[in-house]
Design a protein around this motif. Structure first.
Motif, PDB file in Angstrom:
ATOM      1  N   UNK A 155       0.813  -1.213   0.000  1.00  0.00           N
ATOM      2  CA  UNK A 155       0.000   0.000   0.000  1.00  0.00           C
ATOM      3  C   UNK A 155       0.849   1.266   0.000  1.00  0.00           C
ATOM      4  N   UNK A 156       2.163   1.115   0.206  1.00  0.00           N
ATOM      5  CA  UNK A 156       3.042   2.272   0.234  1.00  0.00           C
ATOM      6  C   UNK A 156       3.817   2.346   1.536  1.00  0.00           C
ATOM      7  N   UNK A 157       4.395   3.513   1.799  1.00  0.00           N
ATOM      8  CA  UNK A 157       5.186   3.746   2.999  1.00  0.00           C
ATOM      9  C   UNK A 157       4.539   4.849   3.822  1.00  0.00           C
ATOM     10  N   UNK A 158       4.302   4.574   5.104  1.00  0.00           N
ATOM     11  CA  UNK A 158       3.665   5.535   5.994  1.00  0.00           C
ATOM     12  C   UNK A 158       4.526   5.670   7.252  1.00  0.00           C
ATOM     13  N   UNK A 159       4.706   6.904   7.721  1.00  0.00           N
ATOM     14  CA  UNK A 159       5.536   7.092   8.911  1.00  0.00           C
ATOM     15  C   UNK A 159       5.099   8.324   9.684  1.00  0.00           C
ATOM     16  N   UNK A 160       5.405   8.333  10.963  1.00  0.00           N
ATOM     17  CA  UNK A 160       5.185   9.496  11.820  1.00  0.00           C
ATOM     18  C   UNK A 160       6.443   9.678  12.668  1.00  0.00           C
ATOM     19  N   UNK A 161       6.692  10.905  13.091  1.00  0.00           N
ATOM     20  CA  UNK A 161       7.859  11.180  13.930  1.00  0.00           C
ATOM     21  C   UNK A 161       7.487  12.153  15.027  1.00  0.00           C
ATOM     22  N   UNK A 162       8.245  12.114  16.109  1.00  0.00           N
ATOM     23  CA  UNK A 162       7.980  12.977  17.239  1.00  0.00           C
ATOM     24  C   UNK A 162       9.261  13.160  18.035  1.00  0.00           C
ATOM     25  N   UNK A 163       9.528  14.397  18.475  1.00  0.00           N
ATOM     26  CA  UNK A 163      10.714  14.663  19.286  1.00  0.00           C
ATOM     27  C   UNK A 163      10.434  14.326  20.746  1.00  0.00           C
ATOM     28  N   UNK A 164      11.418  13.770  21.414  1.00  0.00           N
ATOM     29  CA  UNK A 164      11.247  13.336  22.794  1.00  0.00           C
ATOM     30  C   UNK A 164      12.557  13.551  23.548  1.00  0.00           C
ATOM     31  N   UNK A 165      12.471  14.156  24.713  1.00  0.00           N
ATOM     32  CA  UNK A 165      13.636  14.296  25.574  1.00  0.00           C
ATOM     33  C   UNK A 165      13.682  13.093  26.497  1.00  0.00           C
ATOM     34  N   UNK A 166      14.606  12.205  26.213  1.00  0.00           N
ATOM     35  CA  UNK A 166      14.673  10.944  26.947  1.00  0.00           C
ATOM     36  C   UNK A 166      15.317  11.124  28.313  1.00  0.00           C
ATOM     37  N   UNK A 167      16.469  11.766  28.336  1.00  0.00           N
ATOM     38  CA  UNK A 167      17.219  11.941  29.582  1.00  0.00           C
ATOM     39  C   UNK A 167      16.920  13.305  30.183  1.00  0.00           C
ATOM     40  N   UNK A 168      16.427  13.308  31.409  1.00  0.00           N
ATOM     41  CA  UNK A 168      16.077  14.549  32.070  1.00  0.00           C
ATOM     42  C   UNK A 168      17.336  15.313  32.475  1.00  0.00           C
ATOM     43  N   UNK A 169      17.247  16.630  32.426  1.00  0.00           N
ATOM     44  CA  UNK A 169      18.375  17.483  32.775  1.00  0.00           C
ATOM     45  C   UNK A 169      18.812  17.239  34.222  1.00  0.00           C
ATOM     46  N   UNK A 170      20.090  17.130  34.420  1.00  0.00           N
ATOM     47  CA  UNK A 170      20.626  16.924  35.760  1.00  0.00           C
ATOM     48  C   UNK A 170      20.744  15.468  36.168  1.00  0.00           C
ATOM     49  N   UNK A 171      20.180  14.572  35.356  1.00  0.00           N
ATOM     50  CA  UNK A 171      20.266  13.140  35.661  1.00  0.00           C
ATOM     51  C   UNK A 171      21.335  12.515  34.780  1.00  0.00           C
ATOM     52  N   UNK A 172      22.429  12.125  35.411  1.00  0.00           N
ATOM     53  CA  UNK A 172      23.529  11.537  34.676  1.00  0.00           C
ATOM     54  C   UNK A 172      23.538  10.022  34.854  1.00  0.00           C
ATOM     55  N   UNK A 173      24.470   9.393  34.149  1.00  0.00           N
ATOM     56  CA  UNK A 173      24.620   7.936  34.231  1.00  0.00           C
ATOM     57  C   UNK A 173      23.314   7.216  33.912  1.00  0.00           C
ATOM     58  N   UNK A 174      22.646   7.658  32.859  1.00  0.00           N
ATOM     59  CA  UNK A 174      21.405   7.007  32.449  1.00  0.00           C
ATOM     60  C   UNK A 174      21.716   5.774  31.615  1.00  0.00           C
ATOM     61  N   UNK A 175      21.256   4.620  32.092  1.00  0.00           N
ATOM     62  CA  UNK A 175      21.449   3.355  31.376  1.00  0.00           C
ATOM     63  C   UNK A 175      20.184   3.014  30.599  1.00  0.00           C
ATOM     64  N   UNK A 176      20.329   2.179  29.588  1.00  0.00           N
ATOM     65  CA  UNK A 176      19.166   1.795  28.791  1.00  0.00           C
ATOM     66  C   UNK A 176      19.259   0.331  28.383  1.00  0.00           C
ATOM     67  N   UNK A 177      18.110  -0.282  28.201  1.00  0.00           N
ATOM     68  CA  UNK A 177      18.026  -1.634  27.646  1.00  0.00           C
ATOM     69  C   UNK A 177      16.931  -1.641  26.586  1.00  0.00           C
ATOM     70  N   UNK A 178      17.096  -2.458  25.572  1.00  0.00           N
ATOM     71  CA  UNK A 178      16.039  -2.592  24.566  1.00  0.00           C
ATOM     72  C   UNK A 178      15.850  -4.060  24.248  1.00  0.00           C
ATOM     73  N   UNK A 179      14.568  -4.454  24.216  1.00  0.00           N
ATOM     74  CA  UNK A 179      14.220  -5.864  24.124  1.00  0.00           C
ATOM     75  C   UNK A 179      13.049  -6.076  23.174  1.00  0.00           C
ATOM     76  N   UNK A 180      13.040  -7.223  22.522  1.00  0.00           N
ATOM     77  CA  UNK A 180      11.876  -7.629  21.743  1.00  0.00           C
ATOM     78  C   UNK A 180      11.034  -8.594  22.589  1.00  0.00           C
ATOM     79  N   UNK A 181       9.778  -8.697  22.245  1.00  0.00           N
ATOM     80  CA  UNK A 181       8.853  -9.552  22.977  1.00  0.00           C
ATOM     81  C   UNK A 181       9.266 -11.017  22.821  1.00  0.00           C
ATOM     82  N   UNK A 182       9.618 -11.704  23.920  1.00  0.00           N
ATOM     83  CA  UNK A 182      10.018 -13.112  23.810  1.00  0.00           C
ATOM     84  C   UNK A 182       8.907 -14.016  23.304  1.00  0.00           C
TER      85      UNK A 182
END
Length: 205
Positions: A118-145
Motif C-alpha cells: 500500500x506504500x510507505x507511511x511514517x510518523x515522527x515525534x521529538x522526545x527528551x529521553x534523559x532529564x536534565x541533571x540526571x547523569x549515568x542514564x542506562x538503557x536496555x532494549x528488548x523484543x517480545x520473547x
C-alpha cells in the motif's frame, strides 16, 4: 533534520527487503523480527541509537494495522508518543527507530513506520529521553520473547518491543514475559525505571 528523515525512509525500504526469523502465526498474520544485512545494520548504527524492524506476512484477512508507542514514567502511563494507522495488503514491515540525541536540545526523534504494497507511511515525534541533571542514564532494549513462541494474537494488539531508561546507580533487569503479555497489568515491574517506551501493533479487519 531533512537528512535524518530521508535516511529513515531508506531504512524502511531496507527493512521491507530484509529477511526474517523468529516466526509466529496468529490470526492469519505472521510477525517476525527481521534479519538485517550487515549494510543495513551499519546504516542504522550511524543514524539511530536504537531500532527495531519487524515483518508481517499473510495479512490479507486484515485491512489495517495500527502501530503506536506507549510511554511510561516510573510505571505510570503517559500520552502515546507516536500513533499510526496504515492500510495493509499481505506482506509489509513495521519499523521503530530512535535517532541519536541532538546536542543542542538533548532531544531524540522517534520514528514509527509501516511499509508494504500500500506504500510507505511514517510518523515522527521529538522526545527528551534523559532529564536534565540526571547523569549515568542506562538503557536496555528488548523484543517480545513471545514472538518466538507463537502465543499472541495479532488482532488483540501485540507489544513488539520495549526500550527502558534508568538514571542513577543500580542495574536493570530484563522485562518478563508477563510484562509483554499485559503491559498495563504488570506496570509495577517498571516502577523504578525513569521511562519505558513500548512499541505495539494491532491488525483490524
Amino acid at each position: 533534520m531533512r537528512n535524518v528523515r530521508f535516511i529513515f525512509v531508506c531504512l524502511m525500504l531496507f527493512g521491507f527487503l530484509g529477511g526474517c526469523s523468529n516466526e509466529h502465526t496468529a490470526s492469519n498474520v505472521t510477525i517476525d523480527e527481521a534479519e538485517l544485512s550487515k549494510r543495513e545494520e551499519d546504516i542504522f548504527s550511524v543514524v539511530a541509537e536504537n531500532s527495531f524492524v519487524f515483518e508481517f506476512k499473510e495479512s490479507a484477512a486484515f485491512k489495517e494495522v495500527e502501530v503506536w508507542v506507549e510511554k511510561y514514567e516510573f510505571g505510570k502511563k503517559k500520552k502515546d508518543v507516536n500513533h499510526l494507522i496504515s492500510n495493509v495488503n499481505k506482506d509489509g514491515s513495521i519499523i521503530f527507530a530512535i535517532s541519536k540525541e541532538v546536542e543542542e536540545n538533548e532531544e531524540s526523534v522517534f520514528y514509527v513506520g509501516v511499509t508494504g504494497e500500500e506504500g510507505t507511511f511514517s510518523v515522527s515525534n521529538s522526545e527528551q529521553i534523559r532529564e536534565e541533571g540526571k547523569e549515568n542514564t542506562a538503557s536496555t532494549w528488548e523484543t517480545n520473547p513471545l514472538l518466538t513462541e507463537g502465543t499472541v494474537e495479532a488482532k488483540e494488539g501485540i507489544a513488539l518491543a520495549a526500550i527502558s531508561y534508568k538514571s542513577g546507580e543500580g542495574g536493570m533487569s530484563t522485562l518478563s514475559t508477563d510484562f509483554f503479555s499485559d503491559v498495563e497489568g504488570n506496570s509495577n515491574e517498571i516502577n523504578d525505571l525513569d521511562k519505558v517506551y513500548v512499541l505495539k501493533a494491532k491488525f483490524s479487519k
